[in-house]
Design an enzyme around this catalytic site. Structure first.
Site, PDB file in Angstrom:
ATOM      1  N   ARG A  47       0.891  -1.157  -0.030  1.00 24.78           N
ATOM      2  CA  ARG A  47       0.162   0.012   0.161  1.00 24.78           C
ATOM      3  C   ARG A  47       0.850   1.365   0.008  1.00 24.78           C
ATOM      4  O   ARG A  47       0.528   2.227  -0.609  1.00 24.78           O
ATOM      5  CB  ARG A  47      -1.056  -0.066   1.299  1.00 24.78           C
ATOM      6  CG  ARG A  47      -2.197  -0.831   1.141  1.00 24.78           C
ATOM      7  CD  ARG A  47      -3.086  -0.829   2.308  1.00 24.78           C
ATOM      8  NE  ARG A  47      -2.192  -1.403   3.366  1.00 24.78           N
ATOM      9  CZ  ARG A  47      -2.617  -1.313   4.471  1.00 24.78           C
ATOM     10  NH1 ARG A  47      -4.005  -1.148   4.776  1.00 24.78           N
ATOM     11  NH2 ARG A  47      -2.026  -1.866   5.510  1.00 24.78           N
ATOM     12  N   LYS A 162       3.556 -19.441   5.614  1.00 24.26           N
ATOM     13  CA  LYS A 162       2.797 -19.848   6.931  1.00 24.26           C
ATOM     14  C   LYS A 162       2.648 -18.597   7.801  1.00 24.26           C
ATOM     15  O   LYS A 162       3.273 -17.455   7.431  1.00 24.26           O
ATOM     16  CB  LYS A 162       3.810 -20.872   7.767  1.00 24.26           C
ATOM     17  CG  LYS A 162       5.185 -20.417   8.024  1.00 24.26           C
ATOM     18  CD  LYS A 162       5.714 -21.157   9.284  1.00 24.26           C
ATOM     19  CE  LYS A 162       5.351 -20.617  10.444  1.00 24.26           C
ATOM     20  NZ  LYS A 162       6.515 -19.557  10.958  1.00 24.26           N
ATOM     21  N   ASP A 249       3.733 -21.621  15.634  1.00 25.39           N
ATOM     22  CA  ASP A 249       4.810 -20.757  14.864  1.00 25.39           C
ATOM     23  C   ASP A 249       5.829 -21.913  14.139  1.00 25.39           C
ATOM     24  O   ASP A 249       6.174 -21.587  13.148  1.00 25.39           O
ATOM     25  CB  ASP A 249       5.502 -19.622  15.780  1.00 25.39           C
ATOM     26  CG  ASP A 249       6.559 -18.787  14.964  1.00 25.39           C
ATOM     27  OD1 ASP A 249       6.157 -18.654  13.768  1.00 25.39           O
ATOM     28  OD2 ASP A 249       7.547 -18.577  15.448  1.00 25.39           O
ATOM     29  N   HIS A 254       7.138 -26.126  10.671  1.00 26.27           N
ATOM     30  CA  HIS A 254       8.388 -26.869  10.382  1.00 26.27           C
ATOM     31  C   HIS A 254       8.805 -27.925  10.981  1.00 26.27           C
ATOM     32  O   HIS A 254       9.384 -29.060  10.577  1.00 26.27           O
ATOM     33  CB  HIS A 254       9.531 -25.823  10.850  1.00 26.27           C
ATOM     34  CG  HIS A 254       9.217 -24.226  10.501  1.00 26.27           C
ATOM     35  ND1 HIS A 254       9.173 -23.951   9.214  1.00 26.27           N
ATOM     36  CD2 HIS A 254       9.410 -23.068  11.149  1.00 26.27           C
ATOM     37  CE1 HIS A 254       8.850 -22.828   9.099  1.00 26.27           C
ATOM     38  NE2 HIS A 254       9.077 -22.046  10.147  1.00 26.27           N
ATOM     39  N   LYS A 350      11.789 -19.853  22.467  1.00 25.93           N
ATOM     40  CA  LYS A 350      12.718 -18.486  21.914  1.00 25.93           C
ATOM     41  C   LYS A 350      13.504 -18.301  23.622  1.00 25.93           C
ATOM     42  O   LYS A 350      13.085 -18.652  24.560  1.00 25.93           O
ATOM     43  CB  LYS A 350      11.767 -17.256  22.118  1.00 25.93           C
ATOM     44  CG  LYS A 350      10.649 -17.476  20.635  1.00 25.93           C
ATOM     45  CD  LYS A 350      11.393 -16.924  19.443  1.00 25.93           C
ATOM     46  CE  LYS A 350      10.601 -17.059  18.486  1.00 25.93           C
ATOM     47  NZ  LYS A 350      11.199 -16.725  17.226  1.00 25.93           N
ATOM     48  N   LYS A 355      21.159 -21.410  19.717  1.00 26.97           N
ATOM     49  CA  LYS A 355      20.301 -21.579  18.507  1.00 26.97           C
ATOM     50  C   LYS A 355      20.574 -22.793  17.936  1.00 26.97           C
ATOM     51  O   LYS A 355      21.912 -23.035  17.795  1.00 26.97           O
ATOM     52  CB  LYS A 355      20.714 -20.296  17.498  1.00 26.97           C
ATOM     53  CG  LYS A 355      20.360 -20.770  15.884  1.00 26.97           C
ATOM     54  CD  LYS A 355      18.861 -20.257  15.741  1.00 26.97           C
ATOM     55  CE  LYS A 355      18.551 -20.882  14.348  1.00 26.97           C
ATOM     56  NZ  LYS A 355      16.969 -20.860  13.815  1.00 26.97           N
TER      57      LYS A 355
HETATM   58  C1  BG6 Z   1       9.839 -18.710  11.352  1.00 29.35           C
HETATM   59  C2  BG6 Z   1       9.054 -18.303  12.463  1.00 29.35           C
HETATM   60  O1  BG6 Z   1       8.914 -19.295  10.626  1.00 29.35           O
HETATM   61  O2  BG6 Z   1      10.839 -19.607  11.715  1.00 29.35           O
HETATM   62  C3  BG6 Z   1      10.227 -17.643  13.499  1.00 29.35           C
HETATM   63  O3  BG6 Z   1       8.284 -17.740  12.573  1.00 29.35           O
HETATM   64  C4  BG6 Z   1      11.262 -18.440  13.588  1.00 29.35           C
HETATM   65  O4  BG6 Z   1       9.642 -17.252  14.918  1.00 29.35           O
HETATM   66  C5  BG6 Z   1      12.069 -18.822  12.366  1.00 29.35           C
HETATM   67  O5  BG6 Z   1      12.333 -17.282  14.550  1.00 29.35           O
HETATM   68  C6  BG6 Z   1      13.194 -19.747  12.414  1.00 29.35           C
HETATM   69  O6  BG6 Z   1      13.809 -20.133  11.359  1.00 29.35           O
HETATM   70  P1  BG6 Z   1      15.368 -20.191  11.250  1.00 29.35           P
HETATM   71  O7  BG6 Z   1      15.503 -20.627   9.673  1.00 29.35           O
HETATM   72  O8  BG6 Z   1      16.081 -19.128  11.742  1.00 29.35           O
HETATM   73  O9  BG6 Z   1      15.454 -21.697  12.158  1.00 29.35           O
END
Ligand code: BG6
Length: 507
Positions: A47, A162, A249, A254, A350, A355
């Site tokens: 927009r 998604k 999420d 995933h 989170k 990670k």
């Molecule tokens: C996304 C989620 O689909 O995947 C996020 O909405 C998440 O919350 C992300 O952080 C994680 O993706 P990746 O590729 O960093 O593991």
């Protein structure tokens, strides 16, 4: 990889984060790799009024940040084919101009009428935009032109991000809305995890080797753990996250996809139809957990404040008694001959310790422990363990027992492969190969309608009123930088098991 067909890629939600941080850098990488057709045009729709020139400028600075080997001349080649059109895609009045612009780009860019429509917008806009696409008469393949020879007809495909629906009912309704306008073979439900190299290499590991498949079942495997932990919090996506939570999420999408790759039967061949039909069957075999079992099969959490950051409940925009989980661990099974009674533990959160996205396949210990009593420390033999790390490193490691030097003693050792070292390649942004697949008409790595609906069915007990008791107890129940709430450790302990929580510096 075969290059993509010529096409006009229209991105709805061009001003969004996904477009600038993921889609455009991925297209740039694919362009550098020679995988885009020279006749690809990109049209961003949003927009906010701005010129194509301004948009290219914004995109360039983000692409520079995301692509370590950024090359100005390569970018200039792609940028010349990137355009912007300000429109509200849910307003019919805006479509006249938009359609004209699409026609102009298709003709000047020699896109042959091939159209890839990417919905990078909030899920509430999917149905209204699809309705406008229908009213504009843009989806003609399959529905009206099926008598033409496939080589002579243009294609129109839609890519949907998604979250695909909010629950089982809304996902089915969205599928029906899409199905009224597009054939299933023109609908690309994207999941960027399926574009990750190691997720795909799971299929090669299982089906291009003969040593894994014979033991890939309940007789040899004790359980499977799938973890997707993140060290970051919900960042600037509070509004989205409050409505969504970790189960919707990450787990429904995933993680159930990764689980399907681990659990599926070998497909008859490596075609999209065969791969997807085996995944559908695997997801379909996940029994719905009963209301009474929900508290025993699930741990939910919300991160508290700590290490300089606010807790989830303190973030502006989060309801004071928010029932949204930032951590979820669930226990599922796959009710078929291969997996009977083998638990699959799925965990995500989170602000966790690190990670890390990985699949851990824990094998059973040897049936007879020959070394009991012989070893000085008299430990029980551990089962073999296969760890498939998907992110941030891409590695596969197999743990097995070995004799330690000196007196008779059994010690675990590991052998493994690090994909970056082995194949000397940099990690490619997962969206790139998926976009090229959509432009080539390959649906192998996109989700079928039934996979999405099946995955919702499996997670619904953890989202509906059956989960209330667990939700009420989760307020600020885990420290940032930890592996989640105590209830997650208890979930495993009840089954006599423990999570694989490697130290951060693990080699
Ligand atoms: C996304 C989620 O689909 O995947 C996020 O909405 C998440 O919350 C992300 O952080 C994680 O993706 P990746 O590729 O960093 O593991």
């Amino acid at each position: 990889m075969q290059p993509a067909d010529p096409c006009l890629l229209v991105i709805f939600g061009a001003s969004g984060d996904l477009t600038s941080r993921k889609l455009i850098p991925s297209l740039y990488q694919m362009h550098c790799a020679g995988l885009l057709s020279g006749a690809t045009q990109v049209l961003g729709v949003s927009r906010r009024p701005k010129s194509s020139e301004d948009w290219r400028g914004e995109l360039k600075s983000v692409a520079q940040k995301h692509c370590p080997t950024f090359d100005d001349s390569k970018w200039a080649e792609l940028a010349a084919r990137i355009h912007y059109f300000a429109a509200d895609a849910v307003k019919q009045a805006d479509w006249e101009g938009l359609k004209r612009e699409m026609g102009r780009l298709d003709e000047s860019g020699k896109c042959r009428g091939n159209l890839l429509l990417f919905l990078s917008v909030g899920p509430e806009l999917y149905e209204p935009i699809v309705e406008q696409i229908e009213l504009a008469g843009l989806a003609t393949e399959g529905k009206r032109w099926c008598s033409l020879n496939p080589a002579d007809r243009s294609w129109q495909r839609i890519v949907v991000e998604k979250p695909f629906g909010h629950d089982e009912v809304s996902a089915a309704s969205l599928n029906r809305a899409l199905g009224r306008v597009f054939e299933e073979e023109s609908i690309y439900r994207i999941d960027h995890y399926l574009g990750k190299e190691v997720v795909q290499s799971l299929l090669v590991l299982r089906f291009a080797n003969s040593i894994f498949e014979p033991v890939w079942n309940h007789r040899y495997i004790d359980h499977v753990q799938i973890t997707a932990s993140e060290s970051i919090g919900v960042e600037d996506r509070i509004g989205f996250y409050e409505r969504t939570g970790a189960l919707r999420d990450m787990i429904q999408s995933h993680m159930l996809q990764i689980m399907a790759f681990v659990a599926m039967e070998p497909p008859t061949n490596f075609s999209a139809d065969h791969i997807r039909s085996e995944k559908i069957k695997a997801i379909d075999a996940v029994p719905v957990v009963s209301a009474a079992s929900v508290p025993l099969c699930c741990a939910l959490g919300q991160y508290s404040s700590g290490s300089g950051g606010a807790g989830y409940a303190e973030l502006p925009g989060v309801a004071p008694q928010s029932m949204t989980e930032t951590f979820a661990a669930i226990r599922l099974t796959v009710d078929n001959w291969r997996w009977a009674r083998t638990p699959f533990y799925l965990r995500t959160g989170k602000r966790m310790a690190q990670k890390r996205t990985e699949v851990v396949v824990q094998f059973k210990p040897p049936a007879a422990d020959l070394f009991r009593g012989v070893c000085p420390d008299d430990a029980r033999l551990e089962g073999n363990r296969l760890v498939i790390e998907i992110a941030p490193l891409e590695r596969t490691t197999l743990r097995f027992a070995s004799k330690a030097p000196g007196a008779m003693r059994v010690a675990p050792v590991e052998m493994g492969v690090d994909y970056a070292k082995e194949f000397a390649t940099a990690t490619v942004e997962a969206y790139g190969p998926l976009l090229v697949d959509a432009m080539r008409g390959d649906q192998s790595l996109f989700k079928h309608r039934l996979e999405v609906e099946g995955a919702w069915k499996a997670v619904m007990p953890f989202l509906n009123e059956d989960s209330l008791e667990v939700r009420r107890a989760m307020h600020s129940n885990y420290e940032p930088g930890s592996w989640g709430p105590a209830s997650s450790t208890e979930l495993m302990a009840r089954d006599g098991r423990a999570w694989h929580n490697p130290p951060k510096s693990s080699p």
